[in-house]
Motif scaffolding. Structure first.
Motif, PDB file in Angstrom:
ATOM      1  N   ARG A   5       7.035   5.507   3.245  1.00 15.20           N
ATOM      2  CA  ARG A   5       7.005   5.240   2.075  1.00 15.20           C
ATOM      3  C   ARG A   5       8.076   5.447   0.551  1.00 15.20           C
ATOM      4  NH1 ARG A   5       2.099   7.339   1.018  1.00 15.20           N
ATOM      5  NH2 ARG A   5       0.910   8.680   2.783  1.00 15.20           N
ATOM      6  N   VAL A   6       7.930   4.552  -0.117  1.00 18.08           N
ATOM      7  CA  VAL A   6       8.058   3.744  -1.571  1.00 18.08           C
ATOM      8  C   VAL A   6       7.980   6.049  -1.975  1.00 18.08           C
ATOM      9  CG1 VAL A   6       7.882   3.165  -3.739  1.00 18.08           C
ATOM     10  CG2 VAL A   6       6.659   1.990  -1.720  1.00 18.08           C
ATOM     11  N   ASP A  40       9.304   8.199  -4.272  1.00 20.61           N
ATOM     12  CA  ASP A  40       8.418   9.250  -5.115  1.00 20.61           C
ATOM     13  C   ASP A  40       9.181   8.573  -6.585  1.00 20.61           C
ATOM     14  OD1 ASP A  40       6.138   9.451  -4.051  1.00 20.61           O
ATOM     15  OD2 ASP A  40       6.797  12.004  -3.750  1.00 20.61           O
ATOM     16  N   GLY A  60      11.559   4.931  -6.987  1.00 20.47           N
ATOM     17  CA  GLY A  60      10.864   4.041  -5.841  1.00 20.47           C
ATOM     18  C   GLY A  60       9.815   3.003  -7.147  1.00 20.47           C
ATOM     19  N   SER A  90      10.420  -1.051  -7.112  1.00 21.25           N
ATOM     20  CA  SER A  90       9.409  -2.078  -6.870  1.00 21.25           C
ATOM     21  C   SER A  90       9.462  -2.720  -8.420  1.00 21.25           C
ATOM     22  CB  SER A  90       7.889  -0.974  -7.348  1.00 21.25           C
ATOM     23  OG  SER A  90       7.501   0.082  -5.959  1.00 21.25           O
ATOM     24  N   ASP A 131       0.807  -1.286  -0.148  1.00 22.10           N
ATOM     25  CA  ASP A 131       0.090   0.510   0.050  1.00 22.10           C
ATOM     26  C   ASP A 131       0.879   1.104   0.488  1.00 22.10           C
ATOM     27  OD1 ASP A 131      -2.455   1.575  -0.113  1.00 22.10           O
ATOM     28  OD2 ASP A 131      -2.870   0.651   1.793  1.00 22.10           O
ATOM     29  N   GLY A 132       1.813   1.592  -1.060  1.00 20.14           N
ATOM     30  CA  GLY A 132       2.920   2.925  -0.602  1.00 20.14           C
ATOM     31  C   GLY A 132       3.599   2.622   0.095  1.00 20.14           C
TER      32      GLY A 132
END
Length: 160
Positions: A117-118, A120, A124, A128, A100-101
Motif C-alpha cells: 500500500r501507499v 499513510d 505517502g 505520490s 488504486d492506493g
C-alpha cells in the motif's frame, strides 16, 4: 519398541521458507536491534537490566517501537530467558506506477510487486507528488513477520 522404531518419525508439516523469528537470549539483545514484543516486530529503543533479586534472575526491561505502526511497546523478561527476534528485511524497488492506493514496484532482477500500500501520512503524499512530477523513485520496503511497508524513498540516480 526397538531402537530402529524410535528413530522413525512422521512429520506432518514442513516448510521450505525461513522462519518468521528466531530465539535470542534476552541478555544478548542490544539497543537498535529488533525483538518481538506482544506479537509485534519492534526496534529496541531503550533497555535496562535490574540486579538479580532474591530468586536469582536479573530482569531486562525492553522498550521497543513497532516497526510498522510506530507504537511504543514495553516488556520485562528474565535475562536468561529467550525472546523471539523477527527476521527483518529491507529491499529497494523501482516505483513503476501507483494504482488504486497500491505501489507497483519492480525489483532489481525484474520481478514485479504490487501488494504494498501507499504509506499513510506525509511519506505517502511525498511519494505520490514526486512520482506525479515524473521523477524516477526507488522505494525502500521493510518486511517482517508477513507484513510489509514502505519506509522511505529516494530519487533514482540518472542512468540507473
Amino acid at each position: 519398541m526397538s531402537d530402529d522404531e524410535s528413530h522413525q518419525h512422521n512429520f506432518e508439516q514442513a516448510s521450505a521458507g525461513a522462519s518468521l523469528t528466531y530465539p535470542m537470549q534476552c541478555s544478548a539483545l542490544r539497543k537498535n536491534g529488533h525483538v518481538v514484543i506482544k506479537g509485534r516486530p519492534c526496534k529496541i529503543v531503550d533497555m535496562s537490566t535490574s540486579k538479580t533479586g532474591k530468586h536469582g534472575h536479573a530482569k531486562v526491561h525492553l522498550v521497543g517501537i513497532d516497526i510498522f505502526t510506530n507504537k511504543k511497546l514495553e516488556d520485562i523478561c528474565p535475562s536468561t530467558h529467550n525472546m523471539d527476534v523477527p527476521n527483518v528485511q529491507r529491499n529497494e524497488y523501482q516505483l513503476v506506477n501507483i494504482d488504486d492506493g497500491f505501489l507497483n514496484l519492480m525489483s532489481a532482477d525484474g520481478n514485479s510487486k504490487d501488494d504494498v500500500r501507499v504509506p499513510d501520512g506525509d511519506l505517502g503524499k511525498q511519494i505520490s507528488d514526486d512520482f506525479d512530477a515524473g521523477k524516477d523513485l526507488l522505494v525502500t520496503i521493510i518486511s517482517a513477520m508477513n507484513e510489509e511497508q514502505a519506509i522511505s524513498y529516494k530519487e533514482a540516480p540518472k542512468g540507473a
